[in-house]
Design an enzyme around this catalytic site. Structure first.
Site, PDB file in Angstrom:
ATOM      1  CG  ASP A   1     -24.137 -45.374 -20.178  1.00  0.00           C
ATOM      2  OD1 ASP A   1     -24.527 -44.224 -19.901  1.00  0.00           O
ATOM      3  OD2 ASP A   1     -23.750 -46.185 -19.325  1.00  0.00           O
TER       4      ASP A   1
ATOM      5  CG  ASN B   1     -21.452 -55.328 -13.017  1.00  0.00           C
ATOM      6  OD1 ASN B   1     -21.159 -54.134 -13.094  1.00  0.00           O
ATOM      7  ND2 ASN B   1     -22.238 -55.927 -13.887  1.00  0.00           N
TER       8      ASN B   1
ATOM      9  CG  HIS C   1     -21.496 -51.537 -15.398  1.00  0.00           C
ATOM     10  ND1 HIS C   1     -22.814 -51.861 -15.634  1.00  0.00           N
ATOM     11  CD2 HIS C   1     -21.535 -50.365 -14.704  1.00  0.00           C
ATOM     12  CE1 HIS C   1     -23.598 -50.931 -15.135  1.00  0.00           C
ATOM     13  NE2 HIS C   1     -22.842 -50.013 -14.561  1.00  0.00           N
TER      14      HIS C   1
ATOM     15  CD  GLU D   1     -23.532 -54.687 -17.604  1.00  0.00           C
ATOM     16  OE1 GLU D   1     -22.756 -54.745 -16.627  1.00  0.00           O
ATOM     17  OE2 GLU D   1     -24.677 -54.218 -17.536  1.00  0.00           O
TER      18      GLU D   1
HETATM   19  C1  F6R Z   1     -24.574 -44.574 -16.199  1.00  0.00           C
HETATM   20  C2  F6R Z   1     -23.398 -45.437 -16.341  1.00  0.00           C
HETATM   21  C3  F6R Z   1     -23.113 -46.486 -15.339  1.00  0.00           C
HETATM   22  C4  F6R Z   1     -23.024 -45.898 -13.936  1.00  0.00           C
HETATM   23  C5  F6R Z   1     -22.739 -46.974 -12.901  1.00  0.00           C
HETATM   24  C6  F6R Z   1     -22.822 -46.406 -11.494  1.00  0.00           C
HETATM   25  O1  F6R Z   1     -24.656 -43.717 -17.308  1.00  0.00           O
HETATM   26  O2  F6R Z   1     -22.670 -45.324 -17.268  1.00  0.00           O
HETATM   27  O3  F6R Z   1     -21.905 -47.144 -15.672  1.00  0.00           O
HETATM   28  O4  F6R Z   1     -22.031 -44.923 -13.902  1.00  0.00           O
HETATM   29  O5  F6R Z   1     -23.646 -48.019 -13.007  1.00  0.00           O
HETATM   30  O6  F6R Z   1     -24.133 -45.990 -11.267  1.00  0.00           O
HETATM   31  P1  F6R Z   1     -24.511 -45.114 -10.002  1.00  0.00           P
HETATM   32  O7  F6R Z   1     -23.763 -43.851 -10.139  1.00  0.00           O
HETATM   33  O8  F6R Z   1     -26.004 -44.899 -10.124  1.00  0.00           O
HETATM   34  O9  F6R Z   1     -24.121 -45.885  -8.813  1.00  0.00           O
END
Ligand code: F6R
Length: 244
Positions: free
Chosen positions: A67, A136, A138, A143
């Protein structure tokens, strides 16, 4: 659902990195996705330090984007591409065609989606995907309550907008993300979900307890045979129970 509980973040990172190395040894021509964000930083560091020293053939691997923030590319500190560049890609010897990444700053984001869709389709499926979990639930930027199939441009949730400034040096007004879709994630041949730290404990617990639903994206993974969870003790609910 296989789950590996690691004693700390360092062990968690090492174990996941070793799975990636094992994947490369078994199939050098793998298509691999590693999430941006904070959770995989230790994995990237371990790979940067060990791919060369352990003589792993990474000359044929392709890394494909999970992403990116719409509006950002590798020039912005905190973008997904910059995180992967800094953490891994710039530290090893990859050719440009080994990295296929969403350019969140491209004029035509639909073409960015098509570019990534085509690589995955030509390869049949991602061989190994390493995911983090959002506060959340995701996955990538899928989302809650948004249904995607292939690469898509999606609106960021308020939770993600509140959390995002931890990644950047300056305050950002980002509204959308570009992300792999559920089909591409769920059809990956191996899926690793990483979670570290006590702030991920309640969402990991919820993911395991709730019915499969788009309202908690990570719940879609839980009956997938390809899934392995790597979690540290701080993020593990059993640890929370033991302490109370
Ligand atoms: C980032 C991504 C997000 C993160 C998630 C956890 O490329 O795809 O889904 O993996 O938000 O983020 P962290 O690891 O910063 O807690």
């Amino acid at each position: 659902m296989k789950e590996h509980v690691c004693s700390n973040y360092c062990e968690l990172s090492k174990k996941v990195a070793e799975r990636i190395i094992e994947q490369l040894r078994t199939k050098p021509k793998s298509l691999i996705t590693i999430a941006g964000g904070e959770t995989p930083l230790g994995v990237l560091k371990y790979l940067s330090e060990h791919l060369v020293s352990e003589d792993v053939d990474y000359s044929q691997v392709k890394f494909i984007s999970l992403d990116e923030w719409v509006g950002l590319d590798s020039n912005t500190y905190g973008s997904c591409r910059q995180t992967l560049n800094d953490g891994l890609f710039n530290n090893i010897n990859l050719t440009s065609d080994q990295i296929i990444f969403f350019d969140g700053n491209a004029e035509n984001l639909t073409l960015e989606c098509e570019k990534v869709d085509k690589i995955i389709c030509d390869h049949e499926a991602i061989d190994l995907i390493v995911l983090g979990i959002g506060m959340n639930g995701h996955l990538g930027f899928n989302e809650p309550n948004i249904v995607t199939t292939n690469a898509s441009i999606v609106k960021l949730s308020d939770v993600t907008k509140n959390v995002m400034n931890k990644y950047f040096n300056e305050s950002m007004e980002l509204t959308h993300g570009i992300t792999l879709g559920y089909n591409q994630i769920l059809q990956s041949k191996k899926i690793i979900l990483m979670a570290s730290g006590s702030n991920k404990r309640s969402i990991m617990d919820e993911m395991k307890r709730v019915k499969v639903s788009y309202s908690l994206p990570a719940s879609l993974l839980k009956y997938n045979d390809a899934l392995e969870i790597y979690i540290d003790e701080e993020a593990n609910i059993e640890n929370g129970k033991d302490q109370s």
